[in-house]
Design a protein around this motif. Structure first.
Motif, PDB file in Angstrom:
ATOM      1  N   THR A   9       0.840  -0.849   0.038  1.00  0.00           N
ATOM      2  CA  THR A   9       0.302   0.100  -0.078  1.00  0.00           C
ATOM      3  C   THR A   9       1.167   0.961  -0.233  1.00  0.00           C
ATOM      4  OG1 THR A   9      -0.179  -0.165   1.713  1.00  0.00           O
ATOM      5  CG2 THR A   9      -1.460  -0.942   1.139  1.00  0.00           C
ATOM      6  N   ARG A  10       0.516   2.650  -0.634  1.00  0.00           N
ATOM      7  CA  ARG A  10       1.197   3.558  -1.323  1.00  0.00           C
ATOM      8  C   ARG A  10       0.350   4.927  -0.219  1.00  0.00           C
ATOM      9  NH1 ARG A  10       4.091   2.080  -5.869  1.00  0.00           N
ATOM     10  NH2 ARG A  10       4.702   0.722  -5.940  1.00  0.00           N
ATOM     11  N   TYR A  11      -0.850   4.484  -0.085  1.00  0.00           N
ATOM     12  CA  TYR A  11      -1.755   6.044   0.782  1.00  0.00           C
ATOM     13  C   TYR A  11      -2.338   5.352   1.821  1.00  0.00           C
ATOM     14  CZ  TYR A  11       0.043   7.641  -3.465  1.00  0.00           C
ATOM     15  OH  TYR A  11       0.774   8.149  -3.784  1.00  0.00           O
ATOM     16  N   TYR A  69      -3.930   3.726   5.657  1.00  0.00           N
ATOM     17  CA  TYR A  69      -3.663   3.842   6.949  1.00  0.00           C
ATOM     18  C   TYR A  69      -3.797   2.482   8.180  1.00  0.00           C
ATOM     19  CZ  TYR A  69      -1.916   9.028   6.965  1.00  0.00           C
ATOM     20  OH  TYR A  69      -1.271   9.846   6.595  1.00  0.00           O
ATOM     21  N   GLN A  72       4.499  13.623  -0.668  1.00  0.00           N
ATOM     22  CA  GLN A  72       3.899  12.478  -0.161  1.00  0.00           C
ATOM     23  C   GLN A  72       2.420  12.764   0.969  1.00  0.00           C
ATOM     24  OE1 GLN A  72       3.553   8.518  -0.824  1.00  0.00           O
ATOM     25  NE2 GLN A  72       2.443   8.581   0.868  1.00  0.00           N
ATOM     26  N   ARG A  83      -1.234  12.474  -0.241  1.00  0.00           N
ATOM     27  CA  ARG A  83      -2.194  11.540   0.565  1.00  0.00           C
ATOM     28  C   ARG A  83      -3.346  12.443   1.063  1.00  0.00           C
ATOM     29  NH1 ARG A  83      -4.761   7.209   4.162  1.00  0.00           N
ATOM     30  NH2 ARG A  83      -6.226   8.710   5.893  1.00  0.00           N
ATOM     31  N   ARG A 100       8.057   8.554  -1.744  1.00  0.00           N
ATOM     32  CA  ARG A 100       7.272   7.765  -0.715  1.00  0.00           C
ATOM     33  C   ARG A 100       6.851   7.515   0.976  1.00  0.00           C
ATOM     34  NH1 ARG A 100       7.492   2.460  -4.215  1.00  0.00           N
ATOM     35  NH2 ARG A 100       8.080   3.564  -6.101  1.00  0.00           N
ATOM     36  N   TYR A 101       8.095   8.502   1.133  1.00  0.00           N
ATOM     37  CA  TYR A 101       7.554   9.126   2.447  1.00  0.00           C
ATOM     38  C   TYR A 101       7.899   9.918   2.706  1.00  0.00           C
ATOM     39  CZ  TYR A 101       7.698   3.804   2.604  1.00  0.00           C
ATOM     40  OH  TYR A 101       7.364   2.378   3.158  1.00  0.00           O
ATOM     41  N   GLN A 153       0.715   2.304   5.529  1.00  0.00           N
ATOM     42  CA  GLN A 153       1.668   3.152   4.806  1.00  0.00           C
ATOM     43  C   GLN A 153       2.247   4.274   6.675  1.00  0.00           C
ATOM     44  OE1 GLN A 153       3.207   4.615   2.647  1.00  0.00           O
ATOM     45  NE2 GLN A 153       4.051   6.303   2.714  1.00  0.00           N
ATOM     46  N   ARG A 160       4.528   2.157   8.003  1.00  0.00           N
ATOM     47  CA  ARG A 160       5.646   2.626   7.428  1.00  0.00           C
ATOM     48  C   ARG A 160       6.648   3.941   7.936  1.00  0.00           C
ATOM     49  NH1 ARG A 160       4.974   1.492   3.016  1.00  0.00           N
ATOM     50  NH2 ARG A 160       2.970   0.444   2.832  1.00  0.00           N
ATOM     51  N   ARG A 161       5.600   5.373   7.479  1.00  0.00           N
ATOM     52  CA  ARG A 161       6.375   6.234   7.954  1.00  0.00           C
ATOM     53  C   ARG A 161       6.659   6.819   9.623  1.00  0.00           C
ATOM     54  NH1 ARG A 161       7.659  12.292   5.859  1.00  0.00           N
ATOM     55  NH2 ARG A 161       7.623  12.530   8.294  1.00  0.00           N
TER      56      ARG A 161
END
Lengths: 198, 198
Positions: free
Chosen positions: A75-77, A79, A117, A121, B76-77, B117, B120-121
């Motif tokens: 996943t990129r966005y 939560y 990012q 988001r 990505r972050y 996400q 990971r952030r």
């Protein structure tokens, strides 16, 4: 020089997934009958009778009218609370009643990709409610997101949806709601391909 | 069936970058002399005299001792304030004084990729200060992050660093600080390749 086989790149060889490489080949054969191909924005794709979906082996250079490739990824966005809500409600692909499908390839603008990012988001969820809109149609609409941008493909994403005929109206509403969002201002190419299990 | 050339996947053909495909081929030729290859964690890579860096064309299947491929991509972050701070301070690759380089391929655990996400952030920056540690060494250490996971490669990332000889100690400190972080608990393979401009 001796080849160091243990250190060679694997390409898309055996590896725990994701990434799983998935290809969509338009032509005369395949599990899905192509009902319609509509260009929503930008250059279209040619109509063909069938769509073949191939998981695993790389199909670059395979004989076809067109060939779109993408990989599953992390996943990129999303939560944790959203991931949990999705996992509690979603069902997998290939349900017997899911005789309808849609393949919607999407490309986003360079302006989108130049954002940080937190900006992406915020546009995607806080402003456009992309994740929560998708949740509204679970488990009726099963989906798979494939990333193509990193493969040098012509689209950034290949979005795949499967649903039963009685959920066709719900699917149209889902697609319309997403296209009305602020996020979609950053979509510069989109094709809507509708399919029926052959 | 007639091929629809306009709709064929481009592979890594002409397209505004990113993604730019970058390959690192170990062998007898190349702009960089390999000084050392150390396995920090997991299976190593064989030593070769030289490293060739190729930008653009796909090198999959090219003759080499080993070949690592990755693509540039969007952040990505990194949040806007961090992107701005980086852009204000960083300098590009290929500075004449940057006669030292390091290629550090990294793979992260399945547990990392299964995180959401926000998790990971939070691990990467709020707990491990990865972005702000990197900022401390700008502009001395120029860098490029390449993504390999989506290409089905054996590593998830290829991290590339260039610096002048007088910044060698600073670079060692940077690498050591990153390896001490919580984020690095999720690294399950890492190779440290040191290079000198040939």
């Amino acid at each position: 020089m001796i080849s160091d086989s243990a250190a060679q790149p694997t390409g898309f060889g055996p590896r725990s997934s994701p990434p799983l490489l998935v290809s969509f080949l338009a032509g005369d054969a395949g599990q899905w009958r192509i009902e319609k191909i509509a260009s929503v924005k930008g250059q279209g794709l040619s109509l063909a009778p069938r769509l073949k979906v191939i998981e695993g082996p790389d199909t670059l250079g395979a004989h076809s009218l067109w060939n779109l490739r993408g990989v599953t990824s992390n996943t990129r966005y999303t939560y944790r609370r959203e991931t949990d809500a999705m996992q509690a409600r979603q069902e997998g692909l290939n349900r017997p009643q899911s005789t309808r499908a849609a393949l919607i390839p999407i490309r986003k603008t360079e302006a989108w990709w130049a954002l940080a990012q937190d900006e992406r988001r915020s546009l995607l969820e806080e402003e456009s409610h992309h994740i929560s809109i998708g949740l509204d149609y679970l488990p009726a609409v099963a989906r798979r997101l494939l990333h193509s941008r990193e493969l040098g493909e012509q689209f950034d994403f290949l979005t795949w949806f499967e649903y039963a005929p009685e959920n066709s109206d719900a699917f149209e509403t889902l697609v319309r709601r997403l296209r009305e969002t602020k996020e979609w201002d950053f979509v510069d190419r989109e094709i809507d391909i509708r399919l029926m299990r052959a």
